[in-house]
Write a protein that holds these residues in place. Sequence first.
Motif, PDB file in Angstrom:
ATOM      1  N   HIS A   1       0.825  -1.220   0.000  1.00  0.00           N
ATOM      2  CA  HIS A   1       0.000   0.000   0.000  1.00  0.00           C
ATOM      3  C   HIS A   1       0.855   1.264   0.000  1.00  0.00           C
ATOM      4  CE1 HIS A   1      -3.575  -2.410   0.506  1.00  0.00           C
ATOM      5  NE2 HIS A   1      -3.020  -3.016   1.548  1.00  0.00           N
ATOM      6  N   SER A   2       1.997   1.180  -0.679  1.00  0.00           N
ATOM      7  CA  SER A   2       2.942   2.305  -0.747  1.00  0.00           C
ATOM      8  C   SER A   2       3.136   2.707  -2.207  1.00  0.00           C
ATOM      9  CB  SER A   2       4.281   1.913  -0.121  1.00  0.00           C
ATOM     10  OG  SER A   2       5.280   2.853  -0.459  1.00  0.00           O
ATOM     11  N   LEU A   3       2.889   3.994  -2.495  1.00  0.00           N
ATOM     12  CA  LEU A   3       3.115   4.473  -3.858  1.00  0.00           C
ATOM     13  C   LEU A   3       4.583   4.398  -4.246  1.00  0.00           C
ATOM     14  CD1 LEU A   3       0.886   7.628  -4.543  1.00  0.00           C
ATOM     15  CD2 LEU A   3       1.001   5.524  -5.872  1.00  0.00           C
ATOM     16  N   ALA A   4       5.459   4.689  -3.286  1.00  0.00           N
ATOM     17  CA  ALA A   4       6.894   4.695  -3.569  1.00  0.00           C
ATOM     18  C   ALA A   4       7.377   3.298  -3.957  1.00  0.00           C
ATOM     19  CB  ALA A   4       7.669   5.220  -2.372  1.00  0.00           C
ATOM     20  N   TRP A   5       7.045   2.284  -3.120  1.00  0.00           N
ATOM     21  CA  TRP A   5       7.474   0.920  -3.431  1.00  0.00           C
ATOM     22  C   TRP A   5       6.796   0.401  -4.695  1.00  0.00           C
ATOM     23  CZ3 TRP A   5      11.681  -1.041  -1.635  1.00  0.00           C
ATOM     24  CH2 TRP A   5      12.152  -0.684  -0.377  1.00  0.00           C
ATOM     25  N   SER A   6       5.531   0.740  -4.852  1.00  0.00           N
ATOM     26  CA  SER A   6       4.814   0.303  -6.048  1.00  0.00           C
ATOM     27  C   SER A   6       5.421   0.929  -7.306  1.00  0.00           C
ATOM     28  CB  SER A   6       3.336   0.684  -5.938  1.00  0.00           C
ATOM     29  OG  SER A   6       2.736   0.064  -4.819  1.00  0.00           O
ATOM     30  N   SER A   7       5.839   2.194  -7.192  1.00  0.00           N
ATOM     31  CA  SER A   7       6.467   2.864  -8.339  1.00  0.00           C
ATOM     32  C   SER A   7       7.783   2.207  -8.706  1.00  0.00           C
ATOM     33  CB  SER A   7       6.700   4.344  -8.015  1.00  0.00           C
ATOM     34  OG  SER A   7       5.478   5.015  -7.837  1.00  0.00           O
ATOM     35  N   LEU A   8       8.523   1.789  -7.700  1.00  0.00           N
ATOM     36  CA  LEU A   8       9.801   1.117  -7.953  1.00  0.00           C
ATOM     37  C   LEU A   8       9.586  -0.165  -8.752  1.00  0.00           C
ATOM     38  CD1 LEU A   8      12.860   1.116  -7.413  1.00  0.00           C
ATOM     39  CD2 LEU A   8      12.407  -0.200  -5.331  1.00  0.00           C
ATOM     40  N   VAL A   9       8.555  -0.917  -8.374  1.00  0.00           N
ATOM     41  CA  VAL A   9       8.256  -2.156  -9.094  1.00  0.00           C
ATOM     42  C   VAL A   9       7.708  -1.843 -10.487  1.00  0.00           C
ATOM     43  CG1 VAL A   9       6.801  -4.222  -9.112  1.00  0.00           C
ATOM     44  CG2 VAL A   9       7.860  -3.452  -6.975  1.00  0.00           C
ATOM     45  N   ALA A  10       6.832  -0.824 -10.564  1.00  0.00           N
ATOM     46  CA  ALA A  10       6.222  -0.469 -11.849  1.00  0.00           C
ATOM     47  C   ALA A  10       7.247   0.006 -12.866  1.00  0.00           C
ATOM     48  CB  ALA A  10       5.167   0.607 -11.635  1.00  0.00           C
ATOM     49  N   ALA A  11       8.344   0.571 -12.375  1.00  0.00           N
ATOM     50  CA  ALA A  11       9.372   1.089 -13.279  1.00  0.00           C
ATOM     51  C   ALA A  11      10.283   0.005 -13.838  1.00  0.00           C
ATOM     52  CB  ALA A  11      10.218   2.139 -12.554  1.00  0.00           C
ATOM     53  N   LEU A  12      10.215  -1.206 -13.294  1.00  0.00           N
ATOM     54  CA  LEU A  12      11.146  -2.264 -13.699  1.00  0.00           C
ATOM     55  C   LEU A  12      11.096  -2.593 -15.191  1.00  0.00           C
ATOM     56  CD1 LEU A  12      10.948  -4.754 -10.667  1.00  0.00           C
ATOM     57  CD2 LEU A  12      12.821  -3.207 -11.293  1.00  0.00           C
ATOM     58  N   PRO A  13       9.914  -2.693 -15.835  1.00  0.00           N
ATOM     59  CA  PRO A  13       9.923  -2.985 -17.278  1.00  0.00           C
ATOM     60  C   PRO A  13      10.651  -1.923 -18.096  1.00  0.00           C
ATOM     61  CG  PRO A  13       7.747  -3.395 -16.363  1.00  0.00           C
ATOM     62  CD  PRO A  13       8.537  -2.706 -15.287  1.00  0.00           C
ATOM     63  N   LEU A  14      10.464  -0.646 -17.727  1.00  0.00           N
ATOM     64  CA  LEU A  14      11.143   0.426 -18.467  1.00  0.00           C
ATOM     65  C   LEU A  14      12.637   0.400 -18.203  1.00  0.00           C
ATOM     66  CD1 LEU A  14       8.695   3.426 -17.971  1.00  0.00           C
ATOM     67  CD2 LEU A  14       8.898   1.881 -19.915  1.00  0.00           C
ATOM     68  N   LEU A  15      13.016   0.235 -16.944  1.00  0.00           N
ATOM     69  CA  LEU A  15      14.446   0.165 -16.609  1.00  0.00           C
ATOM     70  C   LEU A  15      15.106  -1.002 -17.333  1.00  0.00           C
ATOM     71  CD1 LEU A  15      14.314   0.924 -12.761  1.00  0.00           C
ATOM     72  CD2 LEU A  15      15.111   2.445 -14.582  1.00  0.00           C
ATOM     73  N   THR A  16      14.423  -2.125 -17.357  1.00  0.00           N
ATOM     74  CA  THR A  16      14.960  -3.305 -18.047  1.00  0.00           C
ATOM     75  C   THR A  16      15.151  -3.017 -19.529  1.00  0.00           C
ATOM     76  OG1 THR A  16      13.859  -4.786 -16.476  1.00  0.00           O
ATOM     77  CG2 THR A  16      14.522  -5.729 -18.594  1.00  0.00           C
ATOM     78  N   LEU A  17      14.155  -2.387 -20.127  1.00  0.00           N
ATOM     79  CA  LEU A  17      14.224  -2.082 -21.555  1.00  0.00           C
ATOM     80  C   LEU A  17      15.415  -1.192 -21.879  1.00  0.00           C
ATOM     81  CD1 LEU A  17      12.906  -2.226 -24.363  1.00  0.00           C
ATOM     82  CD2 LEU A  17      11.488  -0.270 -23.698  1.00  0.00           C
ATOM     83  N   PHE A  18      15.602  -0.122 -21.103  1.00  0.00           N
ATOM     84  CA  PHE A  18      16.681   0.817 -21.400  1.00  0.00           C
ATOM     85  C   PHE A  18      18.059   0.238 -21.054  1.00  0.00           C
ATOM     86  CE2 PHE A  18      13.235   4.151 -20.854  1.00  0.00           C
ATOM     87  CZ  PHE A  18      13.085   4.316 -22.228  1.00  0.00           C
ATOM     88  N   VAL A  19      18.135  -0.602 -20.025  1.00  0.00           N
ATOM     89  CA  VAL A  19      19.413  -1.249 -19.704  1.00  0.00           C
ATOM     90  C   VAL A  19      19.792  -2.242 -20.793  1.00  0.00           C
ATOM     91  CG1 VAL A  19      20.550  -2.850 -18.118  1.00  0.00           C
ATOM     92  CG2 VAL A  19      19.282  -0.907 -17.209  1.00  0.00           C
ATOM     93  N   LEU A  20      18.817  -3.021 -21.243  1.00  0.00           N
ATOM     94  CA  LEU A  20      19.094  -3.988 -22.309  1.00  0.00           C
ATOM     95  C   LEU A  20      19.533  -3.284 -23.586  1.00  0.00           C
ATOM     96  CD1 LEU A  20      16.154  -6.538 -21.858  1.00  0.00           C
ATOM     97  CD2 LEU A  20      18.560  -6.900 -21.314  1.00  0.00           C
ATOM     98  N   LEU A  21      18.888  -2.151 -23.895  1.00  0.00           N
ATOM     99  CA  LEU A  21      19.230  -1.414 -25.110  1.00  0.00           C
ATOM    100  C   LEU A  21      20.554  -0.676 -24.989  1.00  0.00           C
ATOM    101  CD1 LEU A  21      15.891   0.260 -26.304  1.00  0.00           C
ATOM    102  CD2 LEU A  21      17.241  -1.429 -27.537  1.00  0.00           C
ATOM    103  N   GLY A  22      20.687   0.109 -23.908  1.00  0.00           N
ATOM    104  CA  GLY A  22      21.807   1.035 -23.800  1.00  0.00           C
ATOM    105  C   GLY A  22      23.061   0.479 -23.175  1.00  0.00           C
ATOM    106  N   VAL A  23      22.912  -0.508 -22.299  1.00  0.00           N
ATOM    107  CA  VAL A  23      24.081  -1.028 -21.580  1.00  0.00           C
ATOM    108  C   VAL A  23      24.513  -2.383 -22.138  1.00  0.00           C
ATOM    109  CG1 VAL A  23      25.003  -1.710 -19.332  1.00  0.00           C
ATOM    110  CG2 VAL A  23      23.398   0.211 -19.490  1.00  0.00           C
ATOM    111  N   LEU A  24      23.573  -3.297 -22.231  1.00  0.00           N
ATOM    112  CA  LEU A  24      23.917  -4.651 -22.669  1.00  0.00           C
ATOM    113  C   LEU A  24      23.884  -4.815 -24.189  1.00  0.00           C
ATOM    114  CD1 LEU A  24      22.002  -6.713 -19.947  1.00  0.00           C
ATOM    115  CD2 LEU A  24      24.381  -5.914 -19.950  1.00  0.00           C
ATOM    116  N   ARG A  25      23.402  -3.789 -24.902  1.00  0.00           N
ATOM    117  CA  ARG A  25      23.380  -3.773 -26.367  1.00  0.00           C
ATOM    118  C   ARG A  25      22.597  -4.935 -26.962  1.00  0.00           C
ATOM    119  NH1 ARG A  25      29.283  -1.476 -28.335  1.00  0.00           N
ATOM    120  NH2 ARG A  25      29.460   0.145 -26.743  1.00  0.00           N
ATOM    121  N   VAL A  26      21.512  -5.296 -26.316  1.00  0.00           N
ATOM    122  CA  VAL A  26      20.621  -6.317 -26.847  1.00  0.00           C
ATOM    123  C   VAL A  26      19.810  -5.692 -27.979  1.00  0.00           C
ATOM    124  CG1 VAL A  26      18.680  -7.849 -26.275  1.00  0.00           C
ATOM    125  CG2 VAL A  26      20.521  -7.475 -24.611  1.00  0.00           C
TER     126      VAL A  26
END
Length: 546
Positions: free
Chosen positions: A11-36
Amino acid sequence: MYQQILDPVAHSLAWSSLVAALPLLTLFVLLGVLRVTAWAASLVSLALALAIAILVYGMPAGQALLAGSEGAAFGFFPILWIVINAIWVFQMTVETGHFDVLRRSFAQVSDDQRIQAIIIAFSFGALIEALAGFGTPVAVTSVMLIALGFKPLKAAVVALTANTAPVAFGAMATPIITLGKVTGLPSDTLGAMVGRQTPILAVFVPLALVVIVDGLRGLRETWPAALVCGVVFAIGQYATSNFISVPLADVVASLLSAAAVVALVRIWRPREPYGEPAVIAGGAADEPTPEFAGRVGRPDARADVVRAYAPYAIIIVVFVIGQIPAVKSLLDRATYVVKWPGLHLLNAKGGVSPLPTFTFNLLTTPGTQMLVAGVITMIALRLSVPRALRAYGATLHQLRWAIVTVMAVLALAFVMNASGQTITLGTWMAGAGAAFALLSPILGWLGVAVTGSDTSSNSLFGALQVTAAGRAGLSEVLMAAANSSGGVLGKMISPQNLAIAAAAVGLNGREGDIFRRVIAWSLLFLACLCVLSALQASPVLSWMVP
């Protein structure tokens, strides 16, 4: 029926936001860092978004998959429908050899690639953005730059960076009109406010383009042309959006800026023209085709020059005709609005979500109008039907991985939107109080980075911006406009547009390389816009708010 949840994690917006951001973070890390590759990164991120929607947000698996299917369909129509037909027009010019003629003709205006980048990527791209939007300028201008000898990676980066300041008024101000509908604020007032933000950005974008093309030397040697282009565009966009017509802001600004640069180079030129040897990329006609190879050493026939420009003139004419009210009304008869089968959603407040509503605007979509322009181009270039069909087949083959990427990215966006992940992030940011004036553009930037569309970002976050402004005692008009203005800077890093750019220049699989070249510009311009928004919310620049 599924009702969105904003705070499923403790019931925390902060913790929920952290989890909700994971797909976007994953996408940009895969693209920009790991060069997938983009298609693989998008599919992985989509799978993660589905898992979070089902396991964390409690969304029924069937509803989550249906939301993803609607997103994938939207990715193909209208987004890919536009891009496929735009690249087809380009392929036909390659097939006939008129692409080479176009390159030599542009070189006569200026043989300096820094000037060419300003005129084509920024001014002409702004005109295409005004008429079509939805990734069309990137697809069209990047291949035009290739024709002029730009290296593929540089052409993609220049096209993406240029497609910023004009975006808020793109497709005849569709983002602004949409923002007005979802916020209940007058679209003319919102357009006037955006017209007091993006023109400031427009002054600096051409300067950034010459730096991308030739580094600091390019800035030293061609800053007069870049500055003239940016200032004239800014004045045109501001004056038109505030005093004439919001939908025409980019049309007027693009034409004025191009005319200003062309007039300037008649009396002033850089000391030494800059150019790079042309290279072959992804099958693009970067070297003269056999049909026209013999003409390299002598001027092209006037008829061939006219035909080389004809496709782009045809595109402009078709789109302008399509915007005539009587014609648009007639074409709208082929528009069908349907509910996505089986998808039933309620928003967090218990109201019916508009997300399952799908619009098939068969004739008013820029993709169909681009197809019409392509058929007319086929006739103008005297291309036989079999050759035109072969060019279409080559286009589909060239875009095969971009098609997968765009459909996966839009599926990701729809799953995040339907489950509530995106709204969780926005609501958390909206709780910043008075500091929200500084963060407001970031919300728009995030929305466009996810969806690839300023219109979609405004639909997603426009009402939230107004609500947050009311809670913090800020101007509703300013915060809503900041969403649209900030969104234009997310355009260049959107996986959807990265895929379009990569496919257009023949760099499929290298979206991560393009991303790393544009992310710094995106963040730099975003930081400046955030500061501008905060100052406009303060007594310092509050006089700029209508």
